[in-house]
Design a protein around this motif. Sequence first.
Motif, short mmCIF file in Angstrom:
data_model
loop_
_atom_site.label_atom_id
_atom_site.label_comp_id
_atom_site.label_asym_id
_atom_site.label_seq_id
_atom_site.Cartn_x
_atom_site.Cartn_y
_atom_site.Cartn_z
N ASN A 10 39.58 34.72 26.00
CA ASN A 10 40.44 34.09 27.01
C ASN A 10 41.14 35.12 27.88
O ASN A 10 42.35 35.06 28.10
N CYS A 11 40.38 36.07 28.36
CA CYS A 11 40.93 37.15 29.19
C CYS A 11 40.49 36.97 30.64
O CYS A 11 39.37 36.55 30.91
N TRP A 12 41.38 37.34 31.55
CA TRP A 12 41.05 37.28 32.98
C TRP A 12 41.49 38.57 33.63
O TRP A 12 42.20 38.58 34.64
N TYR A 13 41.05 39.67 33.06
CA TYR A 13 41.45 41.00 33.53
C TYR A 13 40.90 41.29 34.93
O TYR A 13 41.57 41.80 35.79
N GLY A 14 39.66 40.94 35.17
CA GLY A 14 39.02 41.19 36.47
C GLY A 14 38.25 42.49 36.45
O GLY A 14 38.46 43.37 35.63
N ASP A 42 32.91 38.63 39.22
CA ASP A 42 33.96 38.88 38.23
C ASP A 42 34.39 37.59 37.56
O ASP A 42 34.61 37.55 36.34
N THR A 43 34.53 36.53 38.35
CA THR A 43 35.01 35.26 37.80
C THR A 43 34.05 34.71 36.77
O THR A 43 34.46 34.23 35.70
N TRP A 45 34.25 36.99 33.51
CA TRP A 45 35.46 36.84 32.70
C TRP A 45 35.62 35.42 32.17
O TRP A 45 36.26 35.21 31.13
N SER A 46 35.03 34.44 32.85
CA SER A 46 35.08 33.07 32.32
C SER A 46 34.32 32.97 31.00
O SER A 46 34.61 32.10 30.17
N THR A 83 34.59 34.87 28.57
CA THR A 83 35.46 35.23 27.43
C THR A 83 36.16 34.00 26.85
O THR A 83 36.77 34.09 25.79
N THR A 84 36.08 32.86 27.55
CA THR A 84 36.69 31.63 27.02
C THR A 84 35.74 30.90 26.08
O THR A 84 36.12 29.90 25.48
#
Length: 215
Positions: free
Chosen positions: A150-154, A181-182, A185-186, A188-189
Amino acid sequence: MNKIKHKLNVDKIAVIHCIEHHNRKVELEKMFKSLNITNDVEISECSTFPLVMVQDENLRNVLSKYFDRLDKSHDHIIRSFNALLNTYQLINKYYNQGCETLLLCEDDLYITDINKLNEYINNAPKDYDIIIFNCVDYKNINNKFTRLENCWYGGAYCVLYNRSGMKAYLDKAQTYFIYCDTILWSLTTDPSLHIYCPTSRVVDLNVNTPSEIDD
């Protein structure tokens, strides 16, 4: 005295290069040469007309519905969409070729520690799907890797995919086609995926290659 040769333990290295960044390809080639990296590196160039690049009719139809909704009055939107197309097509190409591990980079990559990067690759968690090297967890210094949930580091300028990671990215892009990037990182959810980052920095952005097209 001959320089030490470095061969990263991956099947393929590919770099997405936006042709508007005129000096980045030169800097990339200089970096790979100076580090004496012997891997075959594909530098894939982006144009500013993304749909023209898509040869597969089915994929073109899928992407057109997203492209039609974009505000094409802004050049950076076109470039971002094009970068995503290039990312998708590179991952798709190597997945279909049977590539087991793909190190996918962006053209502002700078490798700060080639030996440490190879050490991380050689000691990757056995269950990994994706390792995002441009993200670092400095707080977890007692371990080599931290699992990202659940990370949105970019950022996505140096990412290692195995086959399951490639498949996850391609599947997500079919339903969530926005930015590179989106999408990354999505993932990771998704608790079924094992996505990691290192606990020390081995790559960075090349400050000598700023974008000439940001304005």
